[in-house]
Design an enzyme around this catalytic site. Structure first.
Site, mmCIF file in Angstrom:
data_model
loop_
_atom_site.group_PDB
_atom_site.id
_atom_site.type_symbol
_atom_site.label_atom_id
_atom_site.label_comp_id
_atom_site.label_asym_id
_atom_site.label_seq_id
_atom_site.Cartn_x
_atom_site.Cartn_y
_atom_site.Cartn_z
ATOM 1 N N GLU A 1 0.833 -1.201 0.000
ATOM 2 C CA GLU A 1 0.000 0.000 0.000
ATOM 3 C C GLU A 1 0.866 1.248 0.000
ATOM 4 O O GLU A 1 1.984 1.242 0.527
ATOM 5 C CB GLU A 1 -0.933 0.021 1.216
ATOM 6 C CG GLU A 1 -0.282 0.356 2.544
ATOM 7 C CD GLU A 1 0.443 -0.817 3.181
ATOM 8 O OE1 GLU A 1 1.060 -0.622 4.247
ATOM 9 O OE2 GLU A 1 0.392 -1.936 2.622
ATOM 10 N N LYS A 2 0.374 2.293 -0.604
ATOM 11 C CA LYS A 2 1.043 3.593 -0.566
ATOM 12 C C LYS A 2 0.401 4.388 0.566
ATOM 13 O O LYS A 2 -0.701 4.906 0.424
ATOM 14 C CB LYS A 2 0.899 4.325 -1.902
ATOM 15 C CG LYS A 2 1.676 5.639 -1.967
ATOM 16 C CD LYS A 2 1.528 6.296 -3.342
ATOM 17 C CE LYS A 2 2.325 7.602 -3.393
ATOM 18 N NZ LYS A 2 1.842 8.594 -2.423
#
Length: 330
Positions: free
Chosen positions: A81-82
């Site tokens: 995930e960012k």
């Protein structure tokens, strides 16, 4: 009002500072003056970065385009995930005889992050790449580590990702968070791109813990590259594409950096009035750029290539599901 100056030791000078992220505040000491310059210089030397100016010794991702899909299929990549936080280098070093844990942002602003139980071996010189973000469940700050450049005086940047990550985790084996720590220390979980179902499940869990805004897609075999890395990708949802502009005049004229002209050039205008020279993050909606937030952690605008690639990203509108579905057959 000028923040009061605090002497934290023999020659280390700091100012009180407050960082606000996702509605939560963290009180830190910002290192200033010669102390700050010394820390930045030490990090640059330890990272063996021969760039003309100080910078974070880590890679900057590029937004993925459809032409990059073949590269993902032909090489080994991992995904995570960012997190929507603030990128920092965590730098463990000695300054004027004092052991310090610091975090350094893109603007080369240095803060002390006083964890209680840091293994002594790290102060031989360690540089970890990570992000300060907010755990929305526990309502606490978390520092998420996702890569390593130097571990306990040993350069690991030429190793593959798994080896770098192993070295970093091993160096922190004896570390334990205590309630007085300013943040929870965590590791980013990297998942092979060929496991889309596992990735989707992980993203659901991550979205419940952090504010996230897309994916980071990293090469498994590539060493750490300083500056823009065309093999490190980010993918944001269509509504999350942003550009960091510089305010060129108080009437809201916004600009980007043109490397060919070696100066900032205007590309549009925001409604309202802003401080000239400040960096602002803007999103694209209804055919125009709209202000989102100031970026005090940055001191320069995105360049023309980033600007043009972002416009292409908006046009291509690649979704996370579309990307992961490329590997469904796996």
């Amino acid at each position: 009002m000028v923040p009061p100056t605090i002497n934290t030791g023999k020659n280390i000078t700091t100012e009180r500072a407050v960082l606000t992220l996702n509605g939560l505040q963290i009180k830190l000491h910002k290192v200033v003056g010669e102390s700050r310059d010394d820390i930045v210089a030490k990090m640059k030397d330890l990272a063996m970065d021969d760039h003309k100016f100080p910078r974070l010794p880590g890679p900057n991702p590029v937004s993925i385009e459809r032409k990059d899909f073949e590269k993902l299929k032909q090489n080994k990549y991992v995904v995570s995930e960012k997190t929507d936080g603030i990128r920092f280098m965590m730098f463990f070093t000695r300054v004027f005889g004092f052991k310090v844990c610091t975090i350094i942002d893109r603007a080369m602003t240095v803060y002390l992050l006083p964890f209680k139980n840091i293994p002594r071996v790290l102060f031989q010189g360690s540089i970890f790449d990570g992000e300060l973000c907010v755990d929305i469940v526990e309502k606490k700050f978390a520092f998420v580590l996702f890569d390593a450049v130097v571990v306990s005086g040993v350069t690991v940047s030429q190793m593959d990702l798994a080896s770098r990550f192993f070295a970093m985790k091993r160096s922190l084996k004896e570390f334990k968070n205590v309630p007085e720590d300013p943040a929870i220390l965590r590791y980013k979980e990297w998942i092979p791109l060929e496991h889309p179902t596992i990735i989707k499940d992980h993203l659901k869990k991550a979205n419940a813990i952090y504010h996230t805004d897309g994916l980071i897609i990293m090469s498994v075999d590539e060493p750490v590259i300083y500056g823009r890395n065309f093999n490190l990708f980010k993918l944001k949802p269509g509504t999350h594409h942003t550009i960091d502009f510089i305010i060129m005049s108080e009437d809201g004229t916004i600009g980007i950096f043109d490397p060919n002209l070696r100066k900032n050039v205007p590309v549009g205008k925001l409604d309202g009035y802003y401080n000239k020279g400040s960096i602002v993050e803007c999103g694209f909606a209804d055919g125009t750029w709209k202000y989102i937030q100031g970026r005090s952690d940055k001191n320069q605008a995105n360049d023309r290539l980033t600007y043009e690639k972002t416009l292409l990203n908006i046009e291509e509108n690649i979704t996370i599901d579309e990307l992961l579905d490329l590997f469904k057959w796996e």
